[in-house]
Design a protein around this motif. Structure first.
Motif, PDB file in Angstrom:
ATOM      1  N   THR A  81       0.804  -1.225   0.000  1.00 51.99           N
ATOM      2  CA  THR A  81       0.000   0.000   0.000  1.00 51.99           C
ATOM      3  C   THR A  81       0.835   1.273   0.000  1.00 51.99           C
ATOM      4  N   THR A  82       2.148   1.123  -0.100  1.00 53.79           N
ATOM      5  CA  THR A  82       3.007   2.311  -0.115  1.00 53.79           C
ATOM      6  C   THR A  82       3.461   2.591  -1.544  1.00 53.79           C
ATOM      7  N   PRO A  83       3.888   3.825  -1.817  1.00 50.68           N
ATOM      8  CA  PRO A  83       4.231   4.195  -3.199  1.00 50.68           C
ATOM      9  C   PRO A  83       5.500   3.535  -3.739  1.00 50.68           C
ATOM     10  N   ASN A  84       6.373   3.046  -2.855  1.00 43.87           N
ATOM     11  CA  ASN A  84       7.616   2.417  -3.297  1.00 43.87           C
ATOM     12  C   ASN A  84       8.115   1.505  -2.177  1.00 43.87           C
ATOM     13  N   PRO A  85       9.022   0.584  -2.500  1.00 41.88           N
ATOM     14  CA  PRO A  85       9.485  -0.352  -1.478  1.00 41.88           C
ATOM     15  C   PRO A  85      10.175   0.313  -0.288  1.00 41.88           C
ATOM     16  N   THR A 139      10.671  -8.998  -4.983  1.00 45.31           N
ATOM     17  CA  THR A 139       9.929  -8.654  -6.206  1.00 45.31           C
ATOM     18  C   THR A 139       9.591  -7.173  -6.214  1.00 45.31           C
ATOM     19  N   SER A 140       9.163  -6.662  -5.077  1.00 42.93           N
ATOM     20  CA  SER A 140       8.854  -5.237  -4.971  1.00 42.93           C
ATOM     21  C   SER A 140      10.100  -4.390  -5.231  1.00 42.93           C
ATOM     22  N   LEU A 141      11.220  -4.800  -4.650  1.00 45.33           N
ATOM     23  CA  LEU A 141      12.481  -4.071  -4.876  1.00 45.33           C
ATOM     24  C   LEU A 141      12.912  -4.160  -6.336  1.00 45.33           C
ATOM     25  N   ALA A 142      12.756  -5.322  -6.951  1.00 46.00           N
ATOM     26  CA  ALA A 142      13.139  -5.493  -8.361  1.00 46.00           C
ATOM     27  C   ALA A 142      12.301  -4.584  -9.261  1.00 46.00           C
ATOM     28  N   LEU A 182      18.452   1.702   6.430  1.00 43.64           N
ATOM     29  CA  LEU A 182      17.648   0.868   5.533  1.00 43.64           C
ATOM     30  C   LEU A 182      17.238   1.633   4.283  1.00 43.64           C
ATOM     31  N   ARG A 183      16.981   2.925   4.434  1.00 41.61           N
ATOM     32  CA  ARG A 183      16.637   3.753   3.275  1.00 41.61           C
ATOM     33  C   ARG A 183      17.792   3.745   2.273  1.00 41.61           C
ATOM     34  N   GLN A 184      19.023   3.883   2.763  1.00 43.06           N
ATOM     35  CA  GLN A 184      20.187   3.843   1.861  1.00 43.06           C
ATOM     36  C   GLN A 184      20.298   2.498   1.159  1.00 43.06           C
ATOM     37  N   LEU A 185      19.976   1.442   1.855  1.00 48.75           N
ATOM     38  CA  LEU A 185      20.072   0.096   1.305  1.00 48.75           C
ATOM     39  C   LEU A 185      19.023  -0.178   0.235  1.00 48.75           C
ATOM     40  N   THR A 186      17.839   0.410   0.385  1.00 53.44           N
ATOM     41  CA  THR A 186      16.725   0.035  -0.490  1.00 53.44           C
ATOM     42  C   THR A 186      16.299   1.092  -1.496  1.00 53.44           C
TER      43      THR A 186
END
Length: 195
Positions: A81-85, A139-142, A182-186
């Protein structure tokens, strides 16, 4: 008002036993839950435990797996439900802030991880739940263009598990302290445009 059918009574007893099992695993620890204690908490006769489940271990296993599935499904829904991973991962991390690491839900998961080291069936079923969730996250990250979605999903899940374990030892930990890392990682946007 018509009385309950045998099937309805059976479903109610099973539900009471599963609820009692979830509570007791978190309160007493997996190995301290006995048939007698469980039946007493559920408000049923001890013989009904083995009437409805092949063993006490089977009952504990089902109770824990149902709770894990419920939590992981709810967490996956946050991601969806969020705009991005990156935003989804931050929402999941913030959701973990409600757990102290010493609350019944946290203890249930910690006990389940320990029990899975001794119960091959629990191990396999928990492994399946974790892999499904990790694949959902990857899958969301990809889709967002992350260069290493599987590795990032693995690290994120390890951080979530570690965060929960460490909160039991250090209640001062908060999602806000680790969210930037985590933001930097994703994040796949230049300069963290998703932030």
């Amino acid at each position: 008002m018509p009385s309950k059918t045998n099937a309805e009574r059976g479903r109610n007893v099973r539900a009471q036993l599963l609820t009692a099992a979830r509570e007791l695993v978190g309160e007493l620890g997996w190995s301290a839950v006995s048939t007698r204690i469980l039946a007493e908490r559920a408000g049923v006769r001890p013989g009904l435990v083995h009437y409805h489940f092949e063993s006490l271990q089977a009952l504990l296993r089902q109770a824990v797996l149902e709770e894990m599935r419920r939590m992981l499904d709810g967490t996956a829904a946050l991601l969806d439900t969020t705009p991005n991973p990156t935003a989804g991962i931050e929402a999941m991390l913030s959701d973990l802030d409600r757990y102290t690491g010493a609350d019944p839900a946290s203890l249930l998961f910690i006990e389940a991880y320990l029990a899975a080291t001794r119960d091959p069936r629990l191990h396999e079923e928990m492994r399946g739940l974790v892999i499904d969730f990790r694949n959902h996250l990857a899958t969301s990250l990809a889709r967002s263009g992350h260069p290493a979605p599987e590795a990032a999903a693995t690290v994120v899940m390890a951080v979530f598990d570690g965060f929960l374990l460490h909160k039991g030892l250090d209640p001062e930990l908060s999602a806000a302290r680790i969210a930037p890392l985590l933001r930097q990682l994703t994040d796949t946007e230049p300069n963290g445009a998703h932030s």
